[in-house]
Design a protein around this motif. Structure first.
Motif, short mmCIF file in Angstrom:
data_model
loop_
_atom_site.label_atom_id
_atom_site.label_comp_id
_atom_site.label_asym_id
_atom_site.label_seq_id
_atom_site.Cartn_x
_atom_site.Cartn_y
_atom_site.Cartn_z
N PHE A 12 0.92 -1.41 0.43
CA PHE A 12 -0.19 -0.29 0.02
C PHE A 12 0.99 1.14 -0.75
O PHE A 12 1.99 1.11 0.83
CB PHE A 12 -1.18 -0.16 1.37
N GLU A 18 -1.52 4.15 -4.81
CA GLU A 18 -1.99 4.09 -3.32
C GLU A 18 -2.44 2.81 -2.96
O GLU A 18 -2.39 2.20 -2.00
CB GLU A 18 -3.35 5.24 -3.53
N GLU A 19 -2.77 2.41 -4.22
CA GLU A 19 -3.68 0.77 -3.35
C GLU A 19 -2.74 -0.44 -5.06
O GLU A 19 -3.56 0.18 -6.00
CB GLU A 19 -4.72 0.92 -3.97
N ARG A 21 -4.26 -3.91 -6.15
CA ARG A 21 -5.98 -5.38 -6.07
C ARG A 21 -5.84 -6.14 -6.95
O ARG A 21 -4.45 -6.30 -7.84
CB ARG A 21 -6.75 -4.00 -5.93
N ARG A 40 -3.56 1.50 -8.09
CA ARG A 40 -5.07 2.38 -8.76
C ARG A 40 -4.17 3.35 -7.74
O ARG A 40 -3.79 3.91 -6.77
CB ARG A 40 -5.74 1.58 -7.20
N GLU A 42 -6.43 5.91 -5.98
CA GLU A 42 -7.03 6.45 -5.01
C GLU A 42 -7.12 4.57 -4.50
O GLU A 42 -7.47 3.34 -5.15
CB GLU A 42 -7.94 6.56 -5.41
N SER A 43 -6.77 4.46 -3.04
CA SER A 43 -7.93 3.58 -2.10
C SER A 43 -9.12 3.86 -2.03
O SER A 43 -10.03 4.78 -2.16
CB SER A 43 -7.51 2.95 -0.88
N LYS A 44 -10.10 1.91 -2.10
CA LYS A 44 -10.70 1.60 -1.94
C LYS A 44 -12.08 2.65 -3.52
O LYS A 44 -12.91 3.29 -2.67
CB LYS A 44 -11.15 2.25 -0.72
N CYS A 331 -5.72 -8.41 3.26
CA CYS A 331 -6.75 -6.80 3.73
C CYS A 331 -7.18 -7.07 4.63
O CYS A 331 -7.82 -7.89 5.75
CB CYS A 331 -8.32 -7.13 2.20
N LYS A 335 -8.83 -2.28 4.40
CA LYS A 335 -7.01 -1.59 3.60
C LYS A 335 -6.14 -3.15 3.25
O LYS A 335 -6.34 -3.70 3.76
CB LYS A 335 -6.49 -1.20 4.24
#
Length: 351
Positions: A12, A18-19, A21, A40, A42-44, A331, A335
């Protein structure tokens, strides 16, 4: 050979993203480990600026070369923020195929002939998806990996959604809900030169991210993420044409917190990995107890053989050299902290 966690592929907030996945993993005939995933900004946020990254390992997964980004070859022709997502790898002899999506509305396909060092210019497959008998405004492949049948057919699980356009989030109309949804497959009998539509699900509530494996009898087993009340995986066996499911059932021994999981066929059994959280109170429950299962009777029954990690997430599995390689999201409290490769000895087990 070491078992357990052997590599942290991404973490992370590092490498300018940022992320990380949505893992995909394959191993080539020569033993090269290839991973693909989303990087990514941005996260989430499934709809943020996302790039598709591919990294390779030539030492059995202990270390990985710097990532490459196959979408770069088509990115110059587009403008505005792009979401490149859902990478799916296929190991096809000396061909390594990669499919991925653009803004959940276009699908691209490319091939590597050098063990994943580079990929050719992506070719668009979106018109194939328009052939499904379902009105959609969101489409995706996989995620995870696709398969090659013993007859040489490439098979790629897909999903489609006809979601509400979220103008409250983005006035461009780019962002849409991922439900209601159906799952299905596309396939190719000529190594990806041409593609055909297969089945789409009926009666499986919001079926989407799906994994596939070829059974010993040559039929294809599909394992669906879904939102059915049982909070369990739904399995289906396709007919030889792949245009319909001839058998569908809820597998009570495979709990699921509505999360992607993956299958792989081995010499001594069929393997499945997912977060085995049996909480039946919520559709989306915590992604914990990442567990490897085995079926010795071609999906008739399943048993848990190893908890990979207490904290899990999306996970993909492949088999090579008597080991299950699991590439997964670690995770914790919502997060995604790391993308991890773990390896466990499996094929020496006898029934």
């Amino acid at each position: 050979m070491k078992t357990g966690k052997i590599a942290i592929v991404e973490e992370f907030g590092k490498r300018g993203y940022e992320e990380y996945r949505i893992p995909s993993i394959i191993i080539t005939k020569k033993g090269t480990v290839l991973t693909a995933y989303e990087a990514r900004r941005e996260s989430k946020n499934d709809w943020s600026r996302v790039d598709v990254a591919v990294r390779r390992s030539c030492d059995q997964g202990y270390s990985f070369e710097a990532p490459i980004f196959p979408q770069i070859k088509i990115e110059e022709a587009v403008s505005g923020e792009q979401t490149w997502s859902n990478p799916l790898l296929i190991a096809d002899g000396d061909h390594i195929h990669l499919l991925f999506c653009q803004n959940y509305e276009r699908v691209w396909f490319c091939t590597s002939m050098d063990e994943g060092v580079s990929f050719g210019t992506p070719r668009e497959l979106t018109d194939v998806f328009k052939g499904f008998p379902y009105v959609w405004n969101v489409c995706a492949v996989g995620p995870g990996h696709g398969i090659v049948s013993r007859k040489g057919r490439l098979i790629v699980p897909i999903w489609l959604a006809n979601g509400e356009v979220r103008m409250d989030i983005d006035l461009s109309g780019r962002i849409k809900n991922h439900f209601p949804s159906v799952a299905g497959c596309i396939y190719s009998d000529d190594r990806g030169k041409t593609w055909n539509t297969g089945f789409v699900t009926q009666g499986i509530e919001n079926a989407n991210e799906t994994t596939a494996a070829e059974l010993k009898n040559g039929k294809i087993l599909f394992n669906f993420r879904n939102e059915r009340y049982e909070r369990r995986r739904v399995l289906g066996i396709a007919d030889e044409t792949l245009t319909r499911l001839e058998k569908v059932w809820t597998e009570d021994t495979l709990p699921d917190p509505t999360c992607f999981g993956s299958m792989a066929q081995g010499e001594n059994g069929l393997y499945f990995v997912n977060c085995a959280n049996a909480d039946q109170q919520r559709i989306y429950s915590e992604r914990i107890h990442l567990t490897l299962y085995k079926s010795g009777d071609q999906a008739a029954t399943w048993k848990a053989i190893k908890e990979i990690d207490y904290y899990g997430g999306y996970a993909d599995v492949c088999l090579y050299g008597g080991y299950a390689y699991i590439f997964y999201e670690h995770c914790k409290e919502g997060k995604v902290e790391q993308l991890i490769v773990s390896r466990f000895e499996v094929e020496e087990e006898k029934e």
